[in-house]
Scaffold this active site. Structure first.
Site, mmCIF file in Angstrom:
data_model
loop_
_atom_site.group_PDB
_atom_site.id
_atom_site.type_symbol
_atom_site.label_atom_id
_atom_site.label_comp_id
_atom_site.label_asym_id
_atom_site.label_seq_id
_atom_site.Cartn_x
_atom_site.Cartn_y
_atom_site.Cartn_z
ATOM 1 N N SER A 522 0.827 -1.215 0.000
ATOM 2 C CA SER A 522 0.000 0.000 0.000
ATOM 3 C C SER A 522 0.857 1.258 0.000
ATOM 4 C CB SER A 522 -0.938 -0.005 1.215
ATOM 5 O OG SER A 522 -1.862 -1.066 1.125
ATOM 6 N N SER A 723 -2.506 -8.367 -6.122
ATOM 7 C CA SER A 723 -2.102 -7.247 -5.260
ATOM 8 C C SER A 723 -3.240 -6.246 -5.100
ATOM 9 C CB SER A 723 -0.854 -6.559 -5.814
ATOM 10 O OG SER A 723 -1.010 -6.248 -7.177
ATOM 11 N N ASN A 726 -5.876 -8.061 -2.636
ATOM 12 C CA ASN A 726 -5.457 -8.538 -1.315
ATOM 13 C C ASN A 726 -4.431 -7.685 -0.579
ATOM 14 O OD1 ASN A 726 -7.044 -10.967 -1.534
ATOM 15 N ND2 ASN A 726 -5.529 -11.713 -2.982
ATOM 16 N N TYR A 727 -3.661 -6.862 -1.301
ATOM 17 C CA TYR A 727 -2.544 -6.177 -0.640
ATOM 18 C C TYR A 727 -2.590 -4.656 -0.707
ATOM 19 C CZ TYR A 727 -0.398 -10.728 -0.065
ATOM 20 O OH TYR A 727 -0.150 -12.018 0.314
ATOM 21 N N ILE A 728 -3.175 -4.096 -1.763
ATOM 22 C CA ILE A 728 -3.258 -2.639 -1.878
ATOM 23 C C ILE A 728 -4.550 -2.165 -1.229
ATOM 24 C CG2 ILE A 728 -3.421 -0.702 -3.484
ATOM 25 C CD1 ILE A 728 -1.847 -2.435 -5.510
#
Length: 769
Positions: A522, A723, A726-728
């Site tokens: 992020s 991404s 799930n991650y950003i």
């Protein structure tokens, strides 16, 4: 970690040679008892006297929702309008005339008014029913629901035995298999021409489980004993399954639609549950059918049988006062629970890994949304502690205690290169690796400070990176690889994820190595988005957004293999761009046919008029004509399928002939144009200005198509979705859309817009991660 952050950490790390060798290696001659005593003393919590860290560890923890991190991420609900405010009355003018209405008109007006009121009430009710959990404070995280009602799960249909003439053959002889064993043999037969069926591990695991089921079901009915896989012939079964596939393909679109509608009608009752009086969507409400386990990469269990799950294997979870869904006829549920501290609706244990499978709410549900929100807020909270963590692991790279030094290097690698924590794997699990489970052979050192990582990461995806590390980290990795260590030995032999995570929680409640990946993903996305100028077309802005997303995906090693159809997709896109270029050239030729003098007045405008050769144009013409013929042929079949289904009169062949005659006229027009070099002027091409406007539109389409093609090629081996989902932090994408006037539909699919509704409605363009 961002590139800037990495350089900052590397700059701060000292490169002195003093004390590089840990204490445990310099004091080899001491007695074992005294070594253990010293080790215990040295490895005690090192931060008791550290003022900065003691403040952090003593700080009273608060709930994430109420703890402010830079700025409030969730705005307060809008203030209600004053109940006392009334609409102003419009003064009746003297000239107004009152129109008399009939009784019938009055009734119709009354009916219309009533319908409008009902519609308004319905809308108001829908707005009232929509549960905006992000505008509320959840006082108790342990209680997930108060009331829960649902209709259970859908089971796969029972096995239908094959026709009597379709058999497995052994040594050239047909085998009469019991239905249970025939089903398992069919699983392999269906994959006969796939890569799985050629895999020796897959074959071995399948055959062992097949023999087990065959034994359980009483053996072959005609007494043929099966001993060796190589003597089995699945060809007849495979051919039958291929025929079944072809027959399904032959179904008309209307027949397929009818099947789909019937399936959706049957599934409707299972798609939703009632949670605290609200209708919420259920995620995976279907029990997985039996099949052969594939697995990713070189999985040791590939080919093993996933057994059929029965109602007796399933535990349902719902309110005490909720009606229990009826089990399928002749069966009963394994257990009924009333546990409101968990989110799942049903669960069972699968046989491959002996692990639990759960039926949970859908991604767009309130519980899943709250879980996502807490995950990203936890990562966002890390920025308040990251400087202290980096300062401490920098210092501990020179610790006298080997464990402390290993922890420092591991956190450095997790922070800078986004490695997963990793853990020990049993023999029957895929040999995938993370930071703590790196072995001697996974790391190659090239002086002065280059490290090559080469191992299989999550889902057996290869992680290969050649990177420069801080000199002190390089020295430590050299120490970790010293003899007697050799291939197969653990690099971090005193460390595992539980030790690492327990240590990290001294800084921040709930902090684990996994949080670093979300934080750095992020943070990197925020930094990359800050570099995008607010100019250009929407397509150009999306290209830059995807480039930022790609930077994160590369950081997290989110790879994907190039799809089989990628080359064909690129070729089609290039052909489409070439056709647009050709259309633009035709327009410019038409302009010159209207006004030849413009060639001298605006020579630059007509520079590209001869860019395409006659061969290029002939190829384009053929593509267009072939596409038109195929379009009308498919239209003819589709229309008649629909009419046949609805028992209407079919279109005659003459209709298709009429359509194809139009295509033939276009073909003749193209041939004439190719021969003369002159375009047939359309009625809409009656002025230079109109044609120039069309040229401008074509140029915009060419630019957009070229940008999209570039984007597709650049992302062919990188998985942006992993991404992004799930991650950003999704709020970063929302901020980008609001700040740069990009429709959210261009960034999030409909499913993601539902999943991240909380993010879309909770931030403005000024929000920061």
């Amino acid at each position: 970690m961002t590139i800037a952050d990495a350089s900052k950490v590397n700059h701060e790390l000292s490169s002195d040679d003093d004390d590089d060798v840990p204490l445990s290696q310099t004091l080899k001659k001491r007695k074992v008892a005294s070594m253990n005593s010293a080790s215990l003393q040295d490895e005690a919590e090192p931060y008791d006297s550290d003022e900065a860290i003691s403040k952090i560890s003593k700080k009273k923890t608060k709930k994430i929702k109420t703890e402010p991190v830079q700025s409030s991420s969730l705005p307060s609900p809008p203030a209600k309008k004053s109940a006392t405010s009334k609409p102003k009355k419009i003064k009746k003018e003297d000239g107004d005339v009152k129109v008399k209405t009939t009784k019938k008109e009055e009734q119709e007006n009354e009916k219309k008014k009533r319908e409008e009121e009902e519609e308004e009430d319905k809308k108001a009710k829908e707005e009232e029913e929509e549960y905006k959990w992000w505008e509320k404070e959840n006082e108790d995280d342990t209680i997930k629901w108060v009331t829960l009602k649902h209709n259970g799960v859908i089971f796969p249909p029972p096995y239908q035995p094959l026709p009597s003439h379709i058999k497995l053959y052994y040594d050239g002889k047909p085998v009469d298999l019991p239905p249970q064993a025939e089903e398992v043999a069919g699983f392999f037969a269906a994959l006969l021409e796939s890569d799985h069926a050629k895999n020796p591990v897959f074959q071995k695991n399948f055959f062992n489980d097949f023999l087990q089921v065959l034994k359980e079901s009483g053996g072959p009915l005609n007494g043929i004993e099966i001993k060796e896989f190589s003597r089995c012939d699945f060809t007849k079964m495979f051919d039958y399954f291929q025929l079944q596939k072809e027959q399904k393909k032959q179904l008309t679109s209307q027949e397929k639609k009818q099947i789909r509608l019937e399936r959706e009608k049957f599934e409707e009752d299972y798609k939703f549950c009632e949670l605290d009086g609200r209708r919420e969507q259920v995620g995976n409400f279907k029990v997985e059918p039996p099949d052969l386990f594939r697995g990713r990469g070189a999985h040791p269990k590939t080919g093993k049988l996933k057994r059929r799950v029965n109602p007796e294997d399933i535990v349902l979870n719902l309110s005490k006062d909720a009606p229990v869904p009826p089990a399928p006829e002749g069966h009963k549920w394994g257990e009924i629970r009333h546990d409101n501290t968990v989110q799942w609706l049903a669960m069972w244990r699968e046989n491959i890994f002996n692990s639990f499978k759960y039926v949970r709410l859908a991604a767009n549900s309130s519980l899943k949304g709250q879980s996502d929100y807490k995950k990203f807020e936890k990562a966002r909270q890390l920025k308040s502690y990251i400087d202290a963590i980096r300062r401490d692991y920098t210092r501990n790279l020179k610790s006298k205690v080997m464990l402390e030094r290993q922890k420092a290097v591991a956190i450095y690698l997790i922070d800078v290169f986004a490695l997963r924590a990793g853990g020990e794997k049993s023999e029957d699990e895929a040999d995938t690796v993370g930071c703590c489970s790196l072995r001697y052979e996974h790391v190659t050192l090239k002086p002065p400070n280059t490290v090559i990582f080469d191992f299989l990461g999550k889902d057996s995806i290869r992680f290969y990176q050649e990177v420069e590390v801080d000199k002190q980290v390089f020295k430590n990795l050299t120490i970790f690889k010293r003899p007697p260590k050799q291939p197969g030995h653990q690099l971090f032999d005193r460390l595992d994820p539980s030790i690492l995570n327990k240590y990290l929680q001294n800084y921040m409640p709930g902090l684990t190595a996994k949080v670093f990946r979300t934080y750095n993903a992020s943070k990197t996305m925020q930094d990359q988005l800050d570099l995008i100028p607010n100019k250009g077309s929407v397509a150009e802005k999306i290209l830059k957004y995807n480039a930022a997303n790609r930077t994160v995906a590369i950081l997290c090693n989110h790879q994907r293999t190039v799809t089989k159809g990628h080359a064909q997709t690129v070729e089609k896109a290039n052909n489409r761009i070439q056709e647009l270029e050709w259309q633009k050239i035709r327009c410019k030729r038409a302009i010159l046919q209207l006004d030849k003098d413009l060639l001298k007045k605006e020579p630059k405008y007509f520079e590209e008029i001869d860019d395409l050769t006659k061969e290029d144009e002939a190829t384009i013409h053929k593509r267009i004509i072939d596409r038109e013929i195929e379009k009308y042929q498919r239209k003819f079949v589709r229309e008649n399928d629909k009419r046949k289904f609805e028992k209407e009169e079919l279109l005659p062949e003459s209709q298709l002939k009429e359509w194809l005659e139009k295509v033939d006229e276009k073909k003749q027009e193209f041939e004439k144009e190719l021969k003369t070099g002159e375009v047939e002027l359309k009625s809409s091409w009656n002025s230079v200005e109109k044609i120039k406007a069309q040229v401008e539109k074509l140029e915009q389409r060419i630019q957009t198509s070229s940008i999209q093609l570039k984007d597709k090629e650049e992302n062919s081996q990188v998985s942006l979705g992993t991404s992004k989902i799930n991650y950003i932090d999704p709020r970063l994408s929302v901020v980008f859309c609001k700040k740069y006037d990009v429709p959210i539909e261009k960034i999030f699919t409909k499913t993601l817009r539902e999943k991240f509704k909380w993010a879309i409605e909770s931030v403005d363009e000024n929000w920061r991660f």
